[in-house]
Scaffold this active site. Structure first.
Site, PDB file in Angstrom:
ATOM      1  CG  ASP A  51      -1.718   1.234   1.408  1.00 27.58           C
ATOM      2  OD1 ASP A  51      -1.757   2.052   0.467  1.00 27.58           O
ATOM      3  OD2 ASP A  51      -2.315   1.410   2.492  1.00 27.58           O
ATOM      4  CD  GLU A 129      35.636   8.743   4.973  1.00 30.96           C
ATOM      5  OE1 GLU A 129      35.578   9.748   5.717  1.00 30.96           O
ATOM      6  OE2 GLU A 129      36.669   8.404   4.384  1.00 30.96           O
ATOM      7  CD  GLU A 131      32.091  11.396  11.029  1.00 33.14           C
ATOM      8  OE1 GLU A 131      33.279  11.589  10.741  1.00 33.14           O
ATOM      9  OE2 GLU A 131      31.288  12.330  11.329  1.00 33.14           O
ATOM     10  CD  GLU A 212      35.542  10.550  13.432  1.00 34.35           C
ATOM     11  OE1 GLU A 212      35.880  11.558  14.093  1.00 34.35           O
ATOM     12  OE2 GLU A 212      36.038  10.286  12.325  1.00 34.35           O
ATOM     13  CD  GLU A 220      34.725   7.739   9.664  1.00 33.76           C
ATOM     14  OE1 GLU A 220      35.385   7.534   8.626  1.00 33.76           O
ATOM     15  OE2 GLU A 220      34.715   8.829  10.267  1.00 33.76           O
ATOM     16  CG  HIS A 269      33.304  13.189   5.750  1.00 39.12           C
ATOM     17  ND1 HIS A 269      34.231  12.836   6.710  1.00 39.12           N
ATOM     18  CD2 HIS A 269      32.615  14.239   6.264  1.00 39.12           C
ATOM     19  CE1 HIS A 269      34.115  13.645   7.748  1.00 39.12           C
ATOM     20  NE2 HIS A 269      33.139  14.498   7.503  1.00 39.12           N
ATOM     21  NE  ARG A 340      40.177  14.698   7.995  1.00 38.04           N
ATOM     22  CZ  ARG A 340      41.257  14.184   7.415  1.00 38.04           C
ATOM     23  NH1 ARG A 340      42.289  14.972   7.161  1.00 38.04           N
ATOM     24  NH2 ARG A 340      41.307  12.914   7.083  1.00 38.04           N
ATOM     25  CD  GLU A 359      36.603  13.466   2.721  1.00 38.57           C
ATOM     26  OE1 GLU A 359      36.119  13.163   3.826  1.00 38.57           O
ATOM     27  OE2 GLU A 359      37.812  13.753   2.553  1.00 38.57           O
ATOM     28  NE  ARG A 361      36.017  17.338   5.679  1.00 39.41           N
ATOM     29  CZ  ARG A 361      36.318  16.347   6.493  1.00 39.41           C
ATOM     30  NH1 ARG A 361      36.704  15.170   5.985  1.00 39.41           N
ATOM     31  NH2 ARG A 361      36.244  16.490   7.805  1.00 39.41           N
TER      32      ARG A 361
END
Length: 474
Positions: A51, A129, A131, A212, A220, A269, A340, A359, A361
Protein backbone atom coordinates in the site's frame (compact mmCIF):
# COMPACT_ATOMS: atom_id res chain seq x y z
CA UNK A 1 22.79 -13.45 -8.96
CA UNK A 2 20.05 -15.16 -10.98
CA UNK A 3 16.60 -16.03 -9.67
CA UNK A 4 17.57 -19.70 -9.72
CA UNK A 5 20.66 -18.96 -7.63
CA UNK A 6 18.55 -17.10 -5.08
CA UNK A 7 16.15 -20.05 -4.84
CA UNK A 8 19.10 -22.42 -4.39
CA UNK A 9 20.51 -20.13 -1.68
CA UNK A 10 17.18 -20.32 0.15
CA UNK A 11 17.45 -24.12 0.20
CA UNK A 12 21.18 -24.19 1.01
CA UNK A 13 20.88 -21.83 4.00
CA UNK A 14 17.63 -23.33 5.30
CA UNK A 15 15.90 -19.98 4.85
CA UNK A 16 12.44 -19.90 6.44
CA UNK A 17 11.39 -16.36 5.48
CA UNK A 18 12.19 -13.89 2.71
CA UNK A 19 12.09 -10.21 3.65
CA UNK A 20 11.29 -7.89 0.74
CA UNK A 21 12.39 -4.28 1.38
CA UNK A 22 12.04 -0.90 -0.28
CA UNK A 23 13.30 2.58 0.59
CA UNK A 24 11.04 5.59 1.08
CA UNK A 25 11.61 9.26 0.25
CA UNK A 26 13.41 9.95 3.55
CA UNK A 27 15.79 7.00 3.23
CA UNK A 28 14.05 4.68 5.69
CA UNK A 29 13.56 1.01 4.83
CA UNK A 30 10.20 -0.79 4.94
CA UNK A 31 9.56 -4.51 4.58
CA UNK A 32 7.04 -7.26 3.97
CA UNK A 33 7.99 -10.81 4.91
CA UNK A 34 6.88 -13.97 3.10
CA UNK A 35 7.37 -17.55 4.25
CA UNK A 36 10.04 -19.09 2.05
CA UNK A 37 7.51 -21.77 1.04
CA UNK A 38 5.53 -19.00 -0.71
CA UNK A 39 8.51 -17.71 -2.69
CA UNK A 40 9.23 -19.15 -6.12
CA UNK A 41 10.36 -17.95 -9.55
CA UNK A 42 6.95 -16.32 -10.09
CA UNK A 43 7.54 -14.06 -7.08
CA UNK A 44 10.50 -12.49 -8.84
CA UNK A 45 8.43 -11.93 -11.98
CA UNK A 46 5.20 -10.65 -10.40
CA UNK A 47 6.67 -8.91 -7.35
CA UNK A 48 5.11 -8.23 -3.95
CA UNK A 49 2.17 -5.84 -3.57
CA UNK A 50 2.01 -3.10 -0.92
CA UNK A 51 0.00 0.00 0.00
CA UNK A 52 1.81 3.11 -1.24
CA UNK A 53 -0.63 5.50 0.43
CA UNK A 54 0.69 4.49 3.85
CA UNK A 55 4.23 5.58 2.97
CA UNK A 56 5.15 9.24 3.54
CA UNK A 57 5.66 11.10 0.27
CA UNK A 58 4.43 8.29 -2.01
CA UNK A 59 0.86 8.04 -3.31
CA UNK A 60 -2.70 9.03 -2.43
CA UNK A 61 -5.25 6.50 -1.19
CA UNK A 62 -7.01 6.56 -4.57
CA UNK A 63 -3.90 5.17 -6.31
CA UNK A 64 -2.30 3.22 -3.49
CA UNK A 65 -1.58 -0.16 -5.11
CA UNK A 66 2.16 -0.56 -5.75
CA UNK A 67 4.54 -3.42 -6.41
CA UNK A 68 7.96 -4.30 -5.05
CA UNK A 69 10.10 -5.98 -7.73
CA UNK A 70 13.01 -7.90 -6.16
CA UNK A 71 16.59 -7.15 -7.21
CA UNK A 72 18.40 -10.48 -7.00
CA UNK A 73 21.80 -8.80 -6.80
CA UNK A 74 20.89 -7.24 -3.44
CA UNK A 75 20.23 -10.34 -1.34
CA UNK A 76 21.90 -11.15 1.98
CA UNK A 77 21.07 -13.24 5.02
CA UNK A 78 19.62 -11.28 7.95
CA UNK A 79 22.09 -11.67 10.84
CA UNK A 80 19.54 -10.81 13.56
CA UNK A 81 16.39 -12.90 13.08
CA UNK A 82 15.74 -16.04 15.14
CA UNK A 83 14.28 -17.70 12.06
CA UNK A 84 16.68 -17.79 9.07
CA UNK A 85 15.63 -14.87 6.85
CA UNK A 86 16.85 -13.64 3.48
CA UNK A 87 16.71 -9.90 2.80
CA UNK A 88 15.99 -8.70 -0.75
CA UNK A 89 16.03 -5.00 -1.70
CA UNK A 90 13.38 -4.13 -4.27
CA UNK A 91 12.57 -1.56 -6.92
CA UNK A 92 9.11 0.00 -6.92
CA UNK A 93 6.70 -0.29 -9.85
CA UNK A 94 3.17 0.85 -10.55
CA UNK A 95 0.54 -1.84 -11.26
CA UNK A 96 0.87 -1.20 -15.02
CA UNK A 97 4.54 -2.25 -14.94
CA UNK A 98 6.19 1.20 -14.96
CA UNK A 99 9.07 2.18 -12.72
CA UNK A 100 7.74 4.56 -10.07
CA UNK A 101 9.43 7.94 -10.48
CA UNK A 102 9.35 8.66 -6.74
CA UNK A 103 11.28 5.47 -6.01
CA UNK A 104 14.72 6.67 -4.82
CA UNK A 105 16.35 3.55 -6.22
CA UNK A 106 14.83 4.29 -9.62
CA UNK A 107 16.43 7.75 -9.54
CA UNK A 108 19.81 6.23 -8.65
CA UNK A 109 19.54 3.85 -11.60
CA UNK A 110 18.58 6.69 -13.95
CA UNK A 111 21.60 8.72 -12.81
CA UNK A 112 23.89 5.80 -13.65
CA UNK A 113 22.23 5.41 -17.05
CA UNK A 114 22.58 9.15 -17.70
CA UNK A 115 26.33 8.95 -17.03
CA UNK A 116 26.68 6.10 -19.53
CA UNK A 117 24.88 8.08 -22.25
CA UNK A 118 26.67 11.36 -21.47
CA UNK A 119 29.93 10.39 -23.15
CA UNK A 120 31.86 11.35 -19.99
CA UNK A 121 32.49 7.86 -18.62
CA UNK A 122 30.92 4.52 -17.86
CA UNK A 123 30.88 4.20 -14.07
CA UNK A 124 30.66 6.47 -11.04
CA UNK A 125 32.03 5.11 -7.77
CA UNK A 126 30.90 6.29 -4.34
CA UNK A 127 32.22 5.63 -0.84
CA UNK A 128 30.29 7.17 2.07
CA UNK A 129 31.94 7.58 5.48
CA UNK A 130 28.91 7.49 7.74
CA UNK A 131 29.54 8.47 11.36
CA UNK A 132 27.23 7.67 14.28
CA UNK A 133 26.84 7.79 18.06
CA UNK A 134 26.32 4.86 20.41
CA UNK A 135 24.39 5.88 23.54
CA UNK A 136 23.36 3.97 26.66
CA UNK A 137 20.13 5.89 27.14
CA UNK A 138 17.94 8.17 25.04
CA UNK A 139 14.69 9.86 26.08
CA UNK A 140 12.72 12.64 24.43
CA UNK A 141 9.25 14.17 24.24
CA UNK A 142 7.46 17.04 22.55
CA UNK A 143 3.94 17.75 23.79
CA UNK A 144 1.71 20.79 24.35
CA UNK A 145 3.26 21.55 27.73
CA UNK A 146 6.63 19.80 27.66
CA UNK A 147 9.65 19.56 25.40
CA UNK A 148 12.90 17.81 26.28
CA UNK A 149 15.55 15.32 25.28
CA UNK A 150 18.12 13.39 27.27
CA UNK A 151 20.95 11.16 26.10
CA UNK A 152 23.64 9.47 28.14
CA UNK A 153 26.79 7.47 27.62
CA UNK A 154 29.00 5.88 30.25
CA UNK A 155 32.07 7.26 28.46
CA UNK A 156 30.75 10.84 28.16
CA UNK A 157 32.75 13.79 29.50
CA UNK A 158 29.81 14.86 31.69
CA UNK A 159 29.96 11.57 33.64
CA UNK A 160 33.27 12.00 35.45
CA UNK A 161 31.28 12.27 38.71
CA UNK A 162 28.55 9.73 37.98
CA UNK A 163 27.87 7.30 40.84
CA UNK A 164 25.56 4.83 39.10
CA UNK A 165 28.53 2.72 37.96
CA UNK A 166 28.97 1.38 41.50
CA UNK A 167 32.19 3.32 41.73
CA UNK A 168 33.14 5.53 38.82
CA UNK A 169 35.57 3.75 36.51
CA UNK A 170 37.01 6.95 35.06
CA UNK A 171 38.64 7.07 31.61
CA UNK A 172 35.91 9.27 30.15
CA UNK A 173 36.25 10.74 26.66
CA UNK A 174 36.85 14.48 26.77
CA UNK A 175 35.02 16.98 24.59
CA UNK A 176 36.70 16.77 21.16
CA UNK A 177 39.00 14.19 22.75
CA UNK A 178 37.65 11.02 21.18
CA UNK A 179 39.73 10.61 18.03
CA UNK A 180 41.24 7.09 18.00
CA UNK A 181 42.20 6.60 21.69
CA UNK A 182 42.89 3.04 22.83
CA UNK A 183 41.00 1.19 25.58
CA UNK A 184 39.93 1.79 28.28
CA UNK A 185 39.18 5.32 27.01
CA UNK A 186 37.70 3.74 23.90
CA UNK A 187 35.16 1.47 25.57
CA UNK A 188 33.41 0.41 22.35
CA UNK A 189 36.05 -1.57 20.49
CA UNK A 190 34.17 -4.85 20.79
CA UNK A 191 30.77 -3.50 19.76
CA UNK A 192 32.27 -1.92 16.62
CA UNK A 193 34.19 -5.11 15.86
CA UNK A 194 30.96 -7.10 16.10
CA UNK A 195 29.33 -4.66 13.69
CA UNK A 196 32.25 -5.17 11.30
CA UNK A 197 32.04 -8.97 11.57
CA UNK A 198 28.37 -8.98 10.63
CA UNK A 199 28.91 -6.47 7.85
CA UNK A 200 31.55 -8.76 6.37
CA UNK A 201 29.22 -11.75 6.63
CA UNK A 202 26.57 -9.68 4.82
CA UNK A 203 28.97 -8.97 1.96
CA UNK A 204 30.48 -5.59 2.81
CA UNK A 205 34.22 -5.14 2.38
CA UNK A 206 35.06 -3.19 5.55
CA UNK A 207 38.33 -1.28 5.55
CA UNK A 208 38.59 -0.01 9.16
CA UNK A 209 36.75 1.20 12.25
CA UNK A 210 37.59 3.63 15.05
CA UNK A 211 36.29 6.00 17.72
CA UNK A 212 35.52 9.45 16.35
CA UNK A 213 36.32 12.92 17.71
CA UNK A 214 33.30 13.57 19.91
CA UNK A 215 32.66 12.37 23.42
CA UNK A 216 29.72 10.05 24.25
CA UNK A 217 30.24 7.15 21.86
CA UNK A 218 31.16 8.76 18.55
CA UNK A 219 32.13 6.13 15.97
CA UNK A 220 32.98 5.48 12.34
CA UNK A 221 33.23 2.32 10.25
CA UNK A 222 34.42 2.59 6.64
CA UNK A 223 33.46 0.18 3.88
CA UNK A 224 34.89 0.00 0.37
CA UNK A 225 33.57 2.01 -2.57
CA UNK A 226 31.17 0.60 -5.13
CA UNK A 227 28.95 1.82 -7.94
CA UNK A 228 26.29 4.43 -7.13
CA UNK A 229 23.27 2.22 -6.49
CA UNK A 230 25.33 -0.56 -4.92
CA UNK A 231 26.93 1.91 -2.49
CA UNK A 232 23.51 3.20 -1.49
CA UNK A 233 22.36 -0.41 -0.94
CA UNK A 234 25.49 -1.01 1.12
CA UNK A 235 24.81 2.04 3.28
CA UNK A 236 21.29 0.78 4.01
CA UNK A 237 22.79 -2.57 5.00
CA UNK A 238 25.43 -0.77 7.12
CA UNK A 239 22.88 1.30 9.04
CA UNK A 240 20.66 -1.74 9.63
CA UNK A 241 23.56 -3.66 11.15
CA UNK A 242 24.79 -0.72 13.27
CA UNK A 243 21.32 -0.11 14.72
CA UNK A 244 20.67 -3.75 15.56
CA UNK A 245 24.09 -4.65 16.98
CA UNK A 246 23.81 -1.66 19.30
CA UNK A 247 20.42 -2.95 20.42
CA UNK A 248 21.87 -6.43 21.07
CA UNK A 249 24.41 -4.79 23.40
CA UNK A 250 21.66 -2.96 25.28
CA UNK A 251 22.65 0.34 23.66
CA UNK A 252 21.20 2.57 20.94
CA UNK A 253 22.91 3.91 17.82
CA UNK A 254 21.88 7.06 15.99
CA UNK A 255 22.99 8.68 12.73
CA UNK A 256 21.39 11.98 13.76
CA UNK A 257 23.87 14.70 12.72
CA UNK A 258 23.88 16.65 16.00
CA UNK A 259 22.44 14.70 18.94
CA UNK A 260 24.48 16.57 21.60
CA UNK A 261 25.41 20.23 22.06
CA UNK A 262 28.98 21.55 22.25
CA UNK A 263 30.91 18.81 20.47
CA UNK A 264 31.39 17.51 16.94
CA UNK A 265 28.42 15.94 15.19
CA UNK A 266 28.14 13.03 12.76
CA UNK A 267 28.75 13.59 9.06
CA UNK A 268 28.69 11.40 5.98
CA UNK A 269 31.73 12.40 3.94
CA UNK A 270 31.17 11.05 0.42
CA UNK A 271 34.08 10.10 -1.84
CA UNK A 272 33.37 9.87 -5.56
CA UNK A 273 35.14 9.36 -8.87
CA UNK A 274 34.36 8.50 -12.49
CA UNK A 275 35.92 5.78 -14.62
CA UNK A 276 35.72 4.98 -18.32
CA UNK A 277 35.91 1.21 -18.28
CA UNK A 278 39.04 0.53 -16.20
CA UNK A 279 40.52 3.98 -16.80
CA UNK A 280 40.32 6.49 -13.91
CA UNK A 281 39.28 9.90 -15.23
CA UNK A 282 40.02 12.05 -12.20
CA UNK A 283 43.82 11.54 -12.15
CA UNK A 284 46.42 13.67 -13.92
CA UNK A 285 49.96 13.60 -12.63
CA UNK A 286 51.28 17.08 -11.93
CA UNK A 287 47.90 18.77 -11.69
CA UNK A 288 46.68 20.33 -8.46
CA UNK A 289 46.56 17.37 -6.05
CA UNK A 290 47.12 15.25 -9.20
CA UNK A 291 43.59 16.04 -10.39
CA UNK A 292 42.53 16.10 -14.02
CA UNK A 293 40.64 19.03 -15.54
CA UNK A 294 37.55 16.80 -15.57
CA UNK A 295 37.83 16.29 -11.81
CA UNK A 296 38.20 20.03 -11.24
CA UNK A 297 35.11 20.68 -13.37
CA UNK A 298 33.25 18.01 -11.36
CA UNK A 299 34.24 19.87 -8.18
CA UNK A 300 33.10 23.10 -9.81
CA UNK A 301 29.67 21.61 -10.46
CA UNK A 302 29.27 20.41 -6.88
CA UNK A 303 30.34 23.74 -5.36
CA UNK A 304 28.31 25.81 -7.84
CA UNK A 305 25.13 23.83 -7.11
CA UNK A 306 25.94 23.19 -3.43
CA UNK A 307 23.18 25.34 -1.87
CA UNK A 308 20.55 23.36 -3.80
CA UNK A 309 22.42 20.08 -3.45
CA UNK A 310 22.47 20.44 0.33
CA UNK A 311 18.67 20.28 0.42
CA UNK A 312 19.14 16.62 -0.61
CA UNK A 313 22.46 15.75 1.08
CA UNK A 314 21.56 17.45 4.41
CA UNK A 315 17.77 17.21 4.44
CA UNK A 316 16.91 17.68 8.13
CA UNK A 317 16.55 20.64 10.45
CA UNK A 318 19.11 18.94 12.67
CA UNK A 319 21.61 18.90 9.78
CA UNK A 320 22.10 22.63 10.23
CA UNK A 321 22.94 22.27 13.93
CA UNK A 322 26.04 20.39 12.70
CA UNK A 323 26.85 22.81 9.88
CA UNK A 324 28.24 25.58 12.11
CA UNK A 325 31.88 26.76 12.29
CA UNK A 326 34.17 25.40 14.98
CA UNK A 327 33.31 21.69 15.02
CA UNK A 328 35.22 20.51 11.92
CA UNK A 329 32.00 21.23 10.04
CA UNK A 330 32.63 21.76 6.31
CA UNK A 331 30.60 24.94 5.95
CA UNK A 332 32.90 26.70 3.47
CA UNK A 333 32.04 26.17 -0.20
CA UNK A 334 35.63 25.81 -1.38
CA UNK A 335 37.98 22.97 -2.28
CA UNK A 336 41.38 22.00 -0.96
CA UNK A 337 43.82 19.11 -0.77
CA UNK A 338 43.81 17.49 2.64
CA UNK A 339 41.98 20.41 4.31
CA UNK A 340 39.02 19.29 6.42
CA UNK A 341 37.60 22.80 6.81
CA UNK A 342 36.68 22.84 3.09
CA UNK A 343 33.41 21.45 1.72
CA UNK A 344 35.35 19.52 -0.94
CA UNK A 345 38.60 17.86 0.06
CA UNK A 346 40.98 15.99 -2.23
CA UNK A 347 42.64 13.12 -0.33
CA UNK A 348 46.38 13.07 -1.07
CA UNK A 349 47.80 10.50 1.37
CA UNK A 350 48.71 7.14 -0.22
CA UNK A 351 46.53 7.79 -3.28
CA UNK A 352 47.04 5.84 -6.52
CA UNK A 353 45.67 6.88 -9.95
CA UNK A 354 42.72 4.52 -9.46
CA UNK A 355 42.21 5.84 -5.95
CA UNK A 356 42.18 9.49 -7.05
CA UNK A 357 38.85 10.94 -5.94
CA UNK A 358 37.12 13.93 -4.44
CA UNK A 359 35.50 14.02 -0.99
CA UNK A 360 32.33 16.06 -0.44
CA UNK A 361 32.36 16.55 3.33
CA UNK A 362 29.09 18.41 3.85
CA UNK A 363 26.52 15.54 3.68
CA UNK A 364 25.13 13.65 6.66
CA UNK A 365 23.27 10.39 7.14
CA UNK A 366 19.79 11.88 7.33
CA UNK A 367 20.15 11.93 3.54
CA UNK A 368 18.51 9.27 1.42
CA UNK A 369 21.70 7.80 -0.11
CA UNK A 370 20.10 6.97 -3.47
CA UNK A 371 18.99 10.58 -3.89
CA UNK A 372 22.16 12.11 -2.41
CA UNK A 373 24.59 10.17 -4.60
CA UNK A 374 22.46 10.71 -7.70
CA UNK A 375 22.26 14.46 -7.02
CA UNK A 376 26.01 14.68 -6.43
CA UNK A 377 26.69 12.92 -9.72
CA UNK A 378 24.29 15.18 -11.61
CA UNK A 379 25.91 18.32 -10.13
CA UNK A 380 29.38 17.03 -11.02
CA UNK A 381 28.34 16.07 -14.56
CA UNK A 382 26.85 19.53 -15.04
CA UNK A 383 30.19 20.99 -14.00
CA UNK A 384 31.97 18.78 -16.55
CA UNK A 385 29.47 19.64 -19.28
CA UNK A 386 29.76 23.39 -18.64
CA UNK A 387 33.50 23.22 -17.86
CA UNK A 388 32.99 25.03 -14.57
CA UNK A 389 36.40 26.11 -13.27
CA UNK A 390 36.11 26.29 -9.47
CA UNK A 391 39.18 28.54 -9.15
CA UNK A 392 37.78 31.07 -11.61
CA UNK A 393 34.62 31.29 -9.50
CA UNK A 394 36.55 31.87 -6.27
CA UNK A 395 36.07 28.38 -4.83
CA UNK A 396 39.75 27.89 -4.02
CA UNK A 397 41.93 26.06 -3.64
CA UNK A 398 42.28 27.08 0.01
CA UNK A 399 45.09 25.12 1.67
CA UNK A 400 44.98 26.94 5.00
CA UNK A 401 42.61 26.43 7.92
CA UNK A 402 39.72 28.66 6.86
CA UNK A 403 38.53 28.94 10.46
CA UNK A 404 41.77 30.80 11.26
CA UNK A 405 41.22 33.46 8.60
CA UNK A 406 40.01 36.93 9.55
CA UNK A 407 36.51 38.10 8.68
CA UNK A 408 38.01 40.30 5.97
CA UNK A 409 39.87 37.31 4.46
CA UNK A 410 36.72 35.18 4.55
CA UNK A 411 34.26 37.77 3.23
CA UNK A 412 34.22 36.37 -0.32
CA UNK A 413 33.94 32.70 0.70
CA UNK A 414 30.44 31.31 0.21
CA UNK A 415 28.96 29.29 3.05
CA UNK A 416 26.35 26.55 3.12
CA UNK A 417 22.71 27.55 3.74
CA UNK A 418 21.99 28.30 7.39
CA UNK A 419 18.69 26.42 7.59
CA UNK A 420 16.76 23.68 5.83
CA UNK A 421 14.31 26.27 4.50
CA UNK A 422 17.18 28.22 2.91
CA UNK A 423 18.44 25.04 1.26
CA UNK A 424 14.96 24.25 -0.05
CA UNK A 425 14.71 27.81 -1.42
CA UNK A 426 17.99 27.16 -3.26
CA UNK A 427 16.70 23.86 -4.65
CA UNK A 428 13.53 25.49 -5.97
CA UNK A 429 15.67 28.14 -7.69
CA UNK A 430 18.28 25.72 -9.06
CA UNK A 431 16.99 22.27 -10.00
CA UNK A 432 17.48 22.00 -13.78
CA UNK A 433 20.80 20.18 -13.40
CA UNK A 434 18.90 17.40 -11.63
CA UNK A 435 16.25 17.02 -14.33
CA UNK A 436 18.75 16.52 -17.16
CA UNK A 437 17.94 13.27 -18.94
CA UNK A 438 14.82 12.84 -16.80
CA UNK A 439 16.86 11.60 -13.83
CA UNK A 440 14.85 13.64 -11.34
CA UNK A 441 11.49 15.05 -12.41
CA UNK A 442 10.08 18.46 -11.53
CA UNK A 443 7.10 16.65 -9.98
CA UNK A 444 9.45 14.65 -7.75
CA UNK A 445 11.33 17.77 -6.65
CA UNK A 446 8.10 19.64 -5.88
CA UNK A 447 6.85 16.69 -3.82
CA UNK A 448 10.21 16.38 -2.04
CA UNK A 449 10.28 20.09 -1.19
CA UNK A 450 6.73 19.88 0.13
CA UNK A 451 7.58 16.99 2.45
CA UNK A 452 10.69 18.74 3.74
CA UNK A 453 8.92 22.11 4.16
CA UNK A 454 6.40 20.36 6.40
CA UNK A 455 9.23 18.92 8.52
CA UNK A 456 10.87 22.33 8.85
CA UNK A 457 7.57 23.96 9.83
CA UNK A 458 6.85 21.27 12.43
CA UNK A 459 10.09 22.19 14.18
CA UNK A 460 9.80 25.95 13.70
CA UNK A 461 6.39 26.24 15.37
CA UNK A 462 7.38 24.30 18.48
CA UNK A 463 8.62 25.91 21.68
CA UNK A 464 12.29 25.25 22.42
CA UNK A 465 13.37 24.69 26.05
CA UNK A 466 16.19 27.21 25.64
CA UNK A 467 13.61 29.90 24.93
CA UNK A 468 12.47 29.65 28.55
CA UNK A 469 15.96 30.62 29.68
CA UNK A 470 16.06 33.49 27.23
CA UNK A 471 12.58 34.94 27.55
CA UNK A 472 10.53 33.59 30.46
CA UNK A 473 11.39 36.53 32.74
CA UNK A 474 10.49 39.19 30.16
Amino acid sequence: MSVQQVLELIKEKGIEFVDFRFIDLTGRAHHITLPATEVDAETFVNGVAFDGSSIKGFRGIEESDMVMMPDTDSVYVDPFTAHPTLIVICNIYTPDGQRYDRDPRSIAHKAEEFLQTSGVGTTAFFAPESEFFIFDDVRYESTMNSSSFFVDSEEAAWNTNRKEEGGNLGFKVGVKGGYVPVAPVDSQQDIRSEMVRLMQEAGLRVERHHHEVSTAGSAEINFRFDTLTASADNLMKYKYIVHNVARQYGKVATFMPKPIFGDNGSGMHVHSSIFNGSEPLFYEKGGYANLSEMALNYIGGILHHAPALIAITNPSTNSFKRLVPGYEAPVNLVYSKGNRSAAVRIPVAAVTPKGCRIEFRTPDSTANPYLAFAAMLMAGLDGIKRKINPSALGYGPFDTNIYDLSDEQKKDIRSVPATLDEALDALEADYEFLTEGGVFTKEFIDNYVGVKRAEAKSVAIRIHPHEYGLYFDC
